[in-house]
Design a protein around this motif. Structure first.
Motif, PDB file in Angstrom:
ATOM      1  N   HIS A 186      -7.321   3.898  -6.979  1.00  0.00           N
ATOM      2  CA  HIS A 186      -6.243   3.108  -6.383  1.00  0.00           C
ATOM      3  C   HIS A 186      -6.551   1.614  -6.348  1.00  0.00           C
ATOM      4  N   SER A 187      -7.797   1.266  -6.132  1.00  0.00           N
ATOM      5  CA  SER A 187      -8.156  -0.156  -6.023  1.00  0.00           C
ATOM      6  C   SER A 187      -7.910  -0.901  -7.331  1.00  0.00           C
ATOM      7  N   ALA A 188      -7.990  -0.214  -8.456  1.00  0.00           N
ATOM      8  CA  ALA A 188      -7.756  -0.867  -9.752  1.00  0.00           C
ATOM      9  C   ALA A 188      -6.290  -1.231  -9.953  1.00  0.00           C
ATOM     10  N   TRP A 189      -5.400  -0.604  -9.172  1.00  0.00           N
ATOM     11  CA  TRP A 189      -3.961  -0.794  -9.379  1.00  0.00           C
ATOM     12  C   TRP A 189      -3.288  -1.505  -8.216  1.00  0.00           C
ATOM     13  N   GLY A 190      -4.006  -1.905  -7.213  1.00  0.00           N
ATOM     14  CA  GLY A 190      -3.398  -2.687  -6.143  1.00  0.00           C
ATOM     15  C   GLY A 190      -3.673  -2.187  -4.748  1.00  0.00           C
ATOM     16  N   PRO A 216       1.672  10.773  -2.392  1.00  0.00           N
ATOM     17  CA  PRO A 216       0.441  11.490  -2.751  1.00  0.00           C
ATOM     18  C   PRO A 216       0.705  12.899  -3.275  1.00  0.00           C
ATOM     19  N   GLN A 217       1.906  13.427  -3.062  1.00  0.00           N
ATOM     20  CA  GLN A 217       2.256  14.760  -3.548  1.00  0.00           C
ATOM     21  C   GLN A 217       2.883  14.722  -4.939  1.00  0.00           C
ATOM     22  N   ALA A 218       2.951  13.560  -5.570  1.00  0.00           N
ATOM     23  CA  ALA A 218       3.638  13.447  -6.864  1.00  0.00           C
ATOM     24  C   ALA A 218       3.058  14.370  -7.919  1.00  0.00           C
ATOM     25  N   GLU A 219       1.743  14.439  -8.028  1.00  0.00           N
ATOM     26  CA  GLU A 219       1.140  15.300  -9.048  1.00  0.00           C
ATOM     27  C   GLU A 219       1.464  16.773  -8.798  1.00  0.00           C
ATOM     28  N   ALA A 220       1.478  17.199  -7.548  1.00  0.00           N
ATOM     29  CA  ALA A 220       1.851  18.588  -7.233  1.00  0.00           C
ATOM     30  C   ALA A 220       3.301  18.846  -7.623  1.00  0.00           C
ATOM     31  N   ASN A 221       4.166  17.879  -7.385  1.00  0.00           N
ATOM     32  CA  ASN A 221       5.565  18.024  -7.778  1.00  0.00           C
ATOM     33  C   ASN A 221       5.703  18.059  -9.301  1.00  0.00           C
ATOM     34  N   THR A 259       7.120  10.565  -8.969  1.00  0.00           N
ATOM     35  CA  THR A 259       6.668   9.276  -9.505  1.00  0.00           C
ATOM     36  C   THR A 259       5.971   8.537  -8.371  1.00  0.00           C
ATOM     37  N   TRP A 260       5.153   7.560  -8.728  1.00  0.00           N
ATOM     38  CA  TRP A 260       4.447   6.810  -7.688  1.00  0.00           C
ATOM     39  C   TRP A 260       4.053   5.435  -8.194  1.00  0.00           C
ATOM     40  N   THR A 261       3.702   4.590  -7.207  1.00  0.00           N
ATOM     41  CA  THR A 261       3.193   3.263  -7.522  1.00  0.00           C
ATOM     42  C   THR A 261       2.190   2.836  -6.452  1.00  0.00           C
ATOM     43  N   TYR A 262       1.803   1.579  -6.503  1.00  0.00           N
ATOM     44  CA  TYR A 262       0.757   1.034  -5.630  1.00  0.00           C
ATOM     45  C   TYR A 262       1.254  -0.243  -4.962  1.00  0.00           C
ATOM     46  N   ASP A 263       0.523  -0.669  -3.930  1.00  0.00           N
ATOM     47  CA  ASP A 263       0.817  -1.965  -3.320  1.00  0.00           C
ATOM     48  C   ASP A 263       0.817  -3.035  -4.404  1.00  0.00           C
ATOM     49  N   LYS A 264       1.660  -4.039  -4.228  1.00  0.00           N
ATOM     50  CA  LYS A 264       1.719  -5.147  -5.183  1.00  0.00           C
ATOM     51  C   LYS A 264       1.587  -6.465  -4.432  1.00  0.00           C
ATOM     52  N   ARG A 265       0.870  -7.398  -5.048  1.00  0.00           N
ATOM     53  CA  ARG A 265       0.720  -8.730  -4.471  1.00  0.00           C
ATOM     54  C   ARG A 265       1.696  -9.676  -5.158  1.00  0.00           C
ATOM     55  N   HIS A 266       2.560 -10.275  -4.375  1.00  0.00           N
ATOM     56  CA  HIS A 266       3.506 -11.275  -4.878  1.00  0.00           C
ATOM     57  C   HIS A 266       2.727 -12.545  -5.232  1.00  0.00           C
ATOM     58  N   ASP A 293       4.090  -3.344   0.318  1.00  0.00           N
ATOM     59  CA  ASP A 293       3.737  -1.949   0.476  1.00  0.00           C
ATOM     60  C   ASP A 293       4.238  -1.108  -0.710  1.00  0.00           C
ATOM     61  N   ALA A 294       3.431  -0.154  -1.153  1.00  0.00           N
ATOM     62  CA  ALA A 294       3.778   0.694  -2.301  1.00  0.00           C
ATOM     63  C   ALA A 294       5.114   1.397  -2.122  1.00  0.00           C
ATOM     64  N   GLU A 295       5.390   1.882  -0.927  1.00  0.00           N
ATOM     65  CA  GLU A 295       6.660   2.579  -0.700  1.00  0.00           C
ATOM     66  C   GLU A 295       7.835   1.630  -0.857  1.00  0.00           C
ATOM     67  N   LEU A 296       7.702   0.386  -0.401  1.00  0.00           N
ATOM     68  CA  LEU A 296       8.766  -0.607  -0.591  1.00  0.00           C
ATOM     69  C   LEU A 296       8.957  -0.902  -2.080  1.00  0.00           C
ATOM     70  N   VAL A 297       7.863  -1.118  -2.793  1.00  0.00           N
ATOM     71  CA  VAL A 297       7.938  -1.382  -4.232  1.00  0.00           C
ATOM     72  C   VAL A 297       8.646  -0.224  -4.928  1.00  0.00           C
TER      73      VAL A 297
END
Length: 191
Positions: free
Chosen positions: A20-24, A30-35, A143-150, A157-161
């Protein structure tokens, strides 16, 4: 049973995204892969096409470079013989690949998109697929994403993104569904 003209498109479900640290930083869903695993099982059992997309970075030292451990597919999305694997080098699975031609040859008119990351490769591929005339279903919780720095330094926050990107796709480029709803529709006989 899903429509035989529909393909499940798994985008970049690769081990590099475990760092996760490599992507933000923090990620959502966290359940995306199970889905994804549930959808993959259903599509395999029902007969429609499954297409895998892998990102092969050309950037030196990238965790997604083919010679790195992160290039490998996560176990939940392991490819099987006979399932097409598209290797891309940019965000869109349609640029520099044979994806569109293969889908056309197979008679695919609709795509169900899952994978990583919401705001990069999944969004870009969804937009392009819609522009190419495919009916696209985007599975929100697969699907999923990570925190992003403007650029101003603020961390989003990843959920907002994720939510902003999904909202931008909704209606214009894709129908947005949740895994349980899509699976219920398949069991009921829809796609």
């Amino acid at each position: 049973m899903p429509d035989p003209q529909t393909a499940l498109l798994l985008i970049d479900v690769q081990q590099a995204f475990d760092d996760h640290s490599a992507w933000g930083g923090a990620r959502n869903h966290p359940q995306a892969e199970a889905n994804i695993a549930r959808l993959l099982q259903t599509f395999r059992e029902s007969g429609p096409m499954v297409v895998h997309v892998r990102h092969a970075s050309t950037t030196e030292g990238s965790p997604l470079a083919p010679d790195q451990p992160g290039y490998r597919v996560k176990p939940e999305a392991a490819e099987r013989p006979g399932e097409p694997v598209i290797v891309k080098h940019v965000n869109s699975a349609f640029i520099g690949t044979s994806l569109h031609e293969q889908l056309q040859t197979m008679g695919i008119r609709s795509l169900v998109i899952v994978g990583a990351t919401t705001d990069h490769c999944c969004s870009t591929t969804t937009r392009m697929a819609a522009n190419l005339g495919y009916q696209v279903t985007f599975v929100d919780d697969a699907t999923w994403t990570y925190d992003k720095r403007h650029p101003d330094g603020q961390v989003m926050d990843a959920e907002l993104v994720h939510r902003v990107n999904v909202a931008s796709l909704s209606g214009e480029f894709a129908d947005i569904v949740m895994t349980d709803d899509l699976l219920a529709g398949i069991r009921a006989g829809g796609s």
